[in-house]
Design a protein around this motif. Sequence first.
Motif, mmCIF file in Angstrom:
data_model
loop_
_atom_site.group_PDB
_atom_site.id
_atom_site.type_symbol
_atom_site.label_atom_id
_atom_site.label_comp_id
_atom_site.label_asym_id
_atom_site.label_seq_id
_atom_site.Cartn_x
_atom_site.Cartn_y
_atom_site.Cartn_z
ATOM 1 N N VAL A 210 0.836 -1.208 0.000
ATOM 2 C CA VAL A 210 0.000 0.000 0.000
ATOM 3 C C VAL A 210 0.865 1.250 0.000
ATOM 4 O O VAL A 210 0.645 2.196 -0.759
ATOM 5 N N MET A 211 1.888 1.272 0.861
ATOM 6 C CA MET A 211 2.758 2.450 0.954
ATOM 7 C C MET A 211 3.481 2.715 -0.367
ATOM 8 O O MET A 211 3.666 3.864 -0.768
ATOM 9 N N ARG A 212 3.864 1.659 -1.040
ATOM 10 C CA ARG A 212 4.560 1.821 -2.326
ATOM 11 C C ARG A 212 3.647 2.397 -3.405
ATOM 12 O O ARG A 212 4.089 3.141 -4.276
ATOM 13 N N LYS A 213 2.362 2.044 -3.355
ATOM 14 C CA LYS A 213 1.447 2.413 -4.429
ATOM 15 C C LYS A 213 0.615 3.654 -4.131
ATOM 16 O O LYS A 213 0.017 4.229 -5.048
ATOM 17 N N CYS A 214 0.545 4.054 -2.867
ATOM 18 C CA CYS A 214 -0.275 5.207 -2.492
ATOM 19 C C CYS A 214 0.299 6.503 -3.068
ATOM 20 O O CYS A 214 1.514 6.737 -3.003
ATOM 21 N N ARG A 215 -0.583 7.339 -3.606
ATOM 22 C CA ARG A 215 -0.177 8.630 -4.159
ATOM 23 C C ARG A 215 -1.263 9.673 -3.861
ATOM 24 O O ARG A 215 -2.455 9.341 -3.781
ATOM 25 N N PRO A 216 -0.879 10.939 -3.698
ATOM 26 C CA PRO A 216 -1.897 11.993 -3.633
ATOM 27 C C PRO A 216 -2.768 11.941 -4.882
ATOM 28 O O PRO A 216 -2.274 11.727 -5.998
ATOM 29 N N GLY A 217 -4.069 12.134 -4.688
ATOM 30 C CA GLY A 217 -5.001 12.036 -5.797
ATOM 31 C C GLY A 217 -5.777 10.730 -5.818
ATOM 32 O O GLY A 217 -6.798 10.620 -6.500
ATOM 33 N N MET A 218 -5.271 9.734 -5.083
ATOM 34 C CA MET A 218 -6.025 8.500 -4.933
ATOM 35 C C MET A 218 -7.068 8.684 -3.832
ATOM 36 O O MET A 218 -6.987 9.606 -3.026
ATOM 37 N N THR A 219 -8.057 7.808 -3.806
ATOM 38 C CA THR A 219 -9.015 7.805 -2.703
ATOM 39 C C THR A 219 -8.578 6.783 -1.652
ATOM 40 O O THR A 219 -7.826 5.839 -1.961
ATOM 41 N N GLU A 220 -9.066 6.994 -0.454
ATOM 42 C CA GLU A 220 -8.690 6.089 0.646
ATOM 43 C C GLU A 220 -9.097 4.651 0.339
ATOM 44 O O GLU A 220 -8.344 3.706 0.635
ATOM 45 N N TYR A 221 -10.280 4.476 -0.256
ATOM 46 C CA TYR A 221 -10.746 3.105 -0.496
ATOM 47 C C TYR A 221 -9.889 2.371 -1.520
ATOM 48 O O TYR A 221 -9.853 1.135 -1.538
ATOM 49 N N GLN A 222 -9.203 3.110 -2.396
ATOM 50 C CA GLN A 222 -8.294 2.452 -3.323
ATOM 51 C C GLN A 222 -7.132 1.807 -2.574
ATOM 52 O O GLN A 222 -6.667 0.724 -2.936
ATOM 53 N N CYS A 223 -6.682 2.472 -1.524
ATOM 54 C CA CYS A 223 -5.626 1.891 -0.692
ATOM 55 C C CYS A 223 -6.145 0.682 0.079
ATOM 56 O O CYS A 223 -5.438 -0.310 0.261
ATOM 57 N N GLU A 224 -7.393 0.781 0.531
ATOM 58 C CA GLU A 224 -8.023 -0.368 1.182
ATOM 59 C C GLU A 224 -8.068 -1.565 0.235
ATOM 60 O O GLU A 224 -7.773 -2.700 0.622
ATOM 61 N N SER A 225 -8.432 -1.308 -1.014
ATOM 62 C CA SER A 225 -8.553 -2.404 -1.975
ATOM 63 C C SER A 225 -7.193 -3.025 -2.283
ATOM 64 O O SER A 225 -7.096 -4.244 -2.492
ATOM 65 N N ILE A 226 -6.139 -2.220 -2.296
ATOM 66 C CA ILE A 226 -4.786 -2.755 -2.514
ATOM 67 C C ILE A 226 -4.428 -3.718 -1.387
ATOM 68 O O ILE A 226 -3.895 -4.807 -1.619
ATOM 69 N N PHE A 227 -4.731 -3.311 -0.160
ATOM 70 C CA PHE A 227 -4.427 -4.147 1.000
ATOM 71 C C PHE A 227 -5.186 -5.468 0.938
ATOM 72 O O PHE A 227 -4.606 -6.554 1.083
#
Length: 371
Positions: A210-227
């Motif tokens: 998640v930390m590697r793929k997270c970027r400003p402009g993404m939504t929080e749920y996109q990070c949830e889905s990566i996890f």
Amino acid sequence: MSLGLRSAYYSLGEHTLSVPAALFTLNRQRLVERLRKDTKVNSSSLVLLQGGSETTRYCSDVGPVFRQESFFHWAFGVLEPDCYGAIRVEDGRAYLFVPRLPDEYAVWLGKIPKLEEYQHRYQVDEVHFVDEIAKKFTEIQPATLLTLNGINSDSKKKSVEAEFEGIKTFNVDNSVLHKEISECRVIKTDMELAVLRYTNDISSKAHIDVMRKCRPGMTEYQCESIFMNYCYYNGGCRHVSYTCICASGGNGAILHYGHAGAPNDKLIRDGDICSFDMGAEYYCYASDITCSFPANGKFTDDQKIVYNSVLKANRAVFNAMKPGVSWFDMHVLANRVMLESLKDGCVVKGSIDDMMTARKNKFFFSLKCDT
């Protein structure tokens, strides 16, 4: 037939952990050993546990993915819903009761396992149908049925006490089991620790992804889905331990963000700190990990002060922890270290002792020692 029913272990493929049914045999043995030490418990008594029930979404025929009731899982490791289990205190003999499934089950949900298949998979002594519980218990003639009756200290909800048609003809005692089985669950065996290490390893790697793929402009749920994708795809973890908390910016101050009314839907902005609390679950063994990091990859000076204060407290507690140490003392230590670090960063000022006495730490640390 599911992969797990083919052998006396649980696994979702070569890349996942194999959990032996012996883990649950040992758990049952530990429980009856504790019960035999209680002079109030007759050795011919039976522990009776009721598994979780299949449910649907309101009035529809669609249900959530079933997850087993935790006490029942700890003792039997059974995947299927609507089962019961009994354990004879005298010798640990284990009885599993499964629902009698209609023929059309095979059309909609797959092959109906034979009783001997359940017996082999879960390594119990006997398997019968749920509608035969009263008949079987009449044959066994237990002195008492020991059932669950306790309150979860976090949720304040009551545990599920086993009930079946005909239970009123037996002597039932619900005053003993909850305390004894809860004490057993607190102390993990080596086999249980192996599952917990696996689950936490998968979750740790998922957080890194998640930390590697997270970027400003993404939504929080996109990070949830990566996890969630990482944990299931790479670790066979179909469930998470709790609702994922993917908080960015000011949402990080909300302890249990991510619920239906705030569903991880904020846009992550440049300069936000992401505070992500997520943990995978494998075969009902959970993980719970929180990570905080800057969405753009670089801490501001103020963010460094807060982050490092928590990091120092974390390391101080890890260094002080050992068998026999009070959890509350660790909480106090973490509070003191954080306040000292915040004072060094000019976030707070004054006497640390005075702040501790006045409980000023509660402004920054409301959950006590958690994740």
